[in-house]
Enzyme design. Structure first.
Site, short mmCIF file in Angstrom:
data_model
loop_
_atom_site.label_atom_id
_atom_site.label_comp_id
_atom_site.label_asym_id
_atom_site.label_seq_id
_atom_site.Cartn_x
_atom_site.Cartn_y
_atom_site.Cartn_z
N GLY A 74 116.86 -68.18 1.52
CA GLY A 74 115.21 -68.30 2.21
C GLY A 74 114.77 -67.85 0.69
N ARG A 108 121.44 -72.71 1.29
CA ARG A 108 122.44 -72.59 2.24
C ARG A 108 123.80 -73.26 2.11
NH1 ARG A 108 119.05 -68.63 4.85
NH2 ARG A 108 116.58 -69.74 5.31
N ASP A 118 120.10 -60.90 2.66
CA ASP A 118 121.94 -60.26 2.66
C ASP A 118 122.97 -60.98 2.49
OD1 ASP A 118 120.57 -61.10 5.03
OD2 ASP A 118 121.19 -59.52 6.11
N THR A 178 113.35 -61.73 -1.35
CA THR A 178 113.20 -61.94 0.14
C THR A 178 110.98 -61.79 0.46
OG1 THR A 178 113.50 -62.00 2.96
CG2 THR A 178 114.80 -59.92 0.89
N ASP A 187 110.79 -60.70 3.48
CA ASP A 187 110.77 -59.74 4.68
C ASP A 187 111.28 -59.15 4.57
OD1 ASP A 187 111.36 -62.19 6.57
OD2 ASP A 187 113.24 -62.31 6.40
N ASP A 216 113.02 -56.85 4.20
CA ASP A 216 114.27 -56.01 5.46
C ASP A 216 115.55 -55.69 4.71
OD1 ASP A 216 115.57 -59.34 4.91
OD2 ASP A 216 116.15 -59.36 6.60
N ARG A 223 112.21 -62.40 10.61
CA ARG A 223 112.90 -62.24 11.11
C ARG A 223 113.35 -61.34 11.42
NH1 ARG A 223 118.09 -64.00 7.58
NH2 ARG A 223 117.62 -62.18 6.16
P1 ADP Z 1 119.46 -65.18 2.73
O1 ADP Z 1 120.56 -64.84 1.68
O2 ADP Z 1 118.23 -65.21 2.33
O3 ADP Z 1 119.70 -63.35 3.47
P2 ADP Z 1 121.36 -66.45 4.24
O4 ADP Z 1 121.57 -65.34 5.21
O5 ADP Z 1 121.59 -67.87 3.62
O6 ADP Z 1 119.50 -65.82 3.11
O7 ADP Z 1 122.17 -66.44 3.29
C1 ADP Z 1 122.26 -67.30 1.95
C2 ADP Z 1 123.74 -67.76 1.05
O8 ADP Z 1 124.60 -66.78 1.23
C3 ADP Z 1 124.54 -68.06 2.38
O9 ADP Z 1 124.62 -69.78 2.64
C4 ADP Z 1 126.41 -68.53 1.40
O10 ADP Z 1 126.25 -69.28 0.58
C5 ADP Z 1 126.47 -67.04 1.14
N1 ADP Z 1 127.01 -66.55 1.65
C6 ADP Z 1 126.00 -65.10 2.62
N2 ADP Z 1 127.32 -65.10 3.70
C7 ADP Z 1 128.02 -64.88 2.96
C8 ADP Z 1 129.29 -64.40 3.91
N3 ADP Z 1 129.57 -63.54 4.41
N4 ADP Z 1 130.04 -64.68 2.91
C9 ADP Z 1 130.24 -65.70 0.94
N5 ADP Z 1 129.68 -66.11 1.36
C10 ADP Z 1 127.70 -65.61 2.25
#
Ligand code: ADP
Length: 362
Positions: free
Chosen positions: A14, A75, A106, A128, A130, A132, A174
């Site tokens: 995000g 994502r 995260d 972010t 958030d 969080d 969230r």
């Molecule tokens: P945020 O970083 O805002 O929490 P996301 O949870 O969508 O957003 O994570 C962003 C991107 O990070 C994902 O689309 C993916 O490419 C990568 N990512 C998330 N979790 C994993 C994971 N367990 N292993 C590898 N890459 C990950």
């Protein structure tokens, strides 16, 4: 001091206001140390698809004022697979990218750690709205988002006042209620509902009724998007809309519902976000030069510091009550005690603010 020729920077997950300011700070701090910088376009998918742009000082001119991220975000599900990660590593090798700074939440840090354990030094930065990331007092974008929320809620409250209405407003964040709670206090919301503190609906309705008796006209109630109810079909539904209906039924006051949604994600970053982004971006490059990797840049008591990414991710799981068997096995008893203390400190802070809001907003 580690010897880097070229580092990559990406924004992922995000978006948040201030991400551009981080990219600028990373770029200019690295260039000042004679390190080349490449921008990776579209988060981890840009690394897989070799979407890279060289960044020089003027590439990041006049982006400190802009919301969103000029490197775009994405994502990327492929990066969650071994094949995707291997492609990303191959891109780093092909283009001599010696290290990476990854800005996001995260999920982004989970991705960063996959690169770090495979030998690409990687530092995460908390971007972010958030707020969080439990390991950090602050995440970039939070202040701008809060200011956007109070601007919009103030406007809604004006019209509530004119028409003697109530408006329930759902706010992003969230599982984290910080945005809703702090903006709720700042806008004088008569009731605030966040995931971290049990919400007494009857108490809120009684408070609205007694305020009406005292002559109150316009009222706003803020609800976090992360608060759910289970409907009669067993389906999870967001609570804000349900609460608006209940308030109208129970108090007789016309009650509208508004979902702020992505309005809160955009806009020009505030001073707080531009400054924190600049400090964190510079810190990430310094950490890489010190030979560090697999860390996330955090703010603690106004000091820009760093924390081990896996520690930070596990701490978040502990805070959210989502630890799985074995998650704590890699940590010492001292580290676990430190995590528990951090969770308590954060919970105490949010509870104290919630209690404050209850007394001052009526
Ligand atoms: P945020 O970083 O805002 O929490 P996301 O949870 O969508 O957003 O994570 C962003 C991107 O990070 C994902 O689309 C993916 O490419 C990568 N990512 C998330 N979790 C994993 C994971 N367990 N292993 C590898 N890459 C990950």
């Amino acid at each position: 001091m580690a010897d880097f020729r070229r580092i990559g920077v990406l924004t992922s997950g995000g978006d948040a206001p201030g991400m551009n300011a981080v990219i600028r700070a990373v770029t200019r701090t690295a260039l000042a140390k004679n390190i080349e910088v490449v921008g990776i376009v579209g988060g981890y998918s840009g690394l897989i698809e070799e979407k890279l742009i060289p960044l020089v000082s003027h590439s990041v001119s006049n982006i400190i004022t802009k919301g969103g991220t000029f490197l775009y975000s994405n994502r990327c599900l492929e990066f969650k697979t071994e094949e995707g990660i291997e492609k990303a590593i191959a891109t780093c090798q092909k283009y001599n990218i010696d290290a990476i700074v990854a800005i996001g939440g995260d999920g982004t840090f989970r991705g960063a750690t996959e690169l770090a354990v495979r030998g690409i030094p990687t530092i995460g930065i908390t971007g972010t709205i958030d707020n969080d990331i439990t390991a950090s007092d602050y995440t970039i974008g939070f202040d701008t988002a809060m200011n956007t929320v109070i601007d919009v809620v103030d406007r809604i409250r004006d019209t509530c006042e004119s028409h003697a209405r109530c408006n329930v407003i759902e706010v992003m964040g969230r599982d984290c209620g910080d945005l809703t709670l702090q903006a709720g206090i700042a806008t004088g919301a008569i009731a605030i509902c966040i995931p971290e503190v049990p919400f007494d609906e009857q108490l809120a309705i009684d408070k609205i009724k007694s305020s009406l008796v005292k002559g109150k006209r316009g009222m706003v109630v803020l609800v976090s998007e992360g608060v759910y109810k289970i409907d009669e079909n067993g389906k999870k539904i967001r609570y804000g809309e349900v609460l608006a209906n209940h308030i109208q039924q129970e108090t007789g006051v016309e009650t509208k519902f508004a979902r702020l949604a992505h309005i809160v994600r955009g806009g020009s970053p505030t001073l707080r976000d531009r400054l924190t982004a600049t400090r964190m971006g510079a810190k990430a490059v310094e950490l890489l030069l010190e030979g560090k990797s697999n860390l996330v840049v955090v703010e603690k008591d106004d000091v820009i510091d760093s924390e081990d990414i896996v520690y930070a991710l596990t701490l978040d799981q502990m805070y959210k009550g989502r630890l799985k068997d074995g998650d704590l096995d890699r940590f010492t008893p001292e580290q676990i005690a430190k995590m528990e203390a951090s969770c308590k400190e954060r919970k105490d802070k949010i509870t104290a603010l919630y209690e404050l809001s209850y007394n001052v907003c009526n």
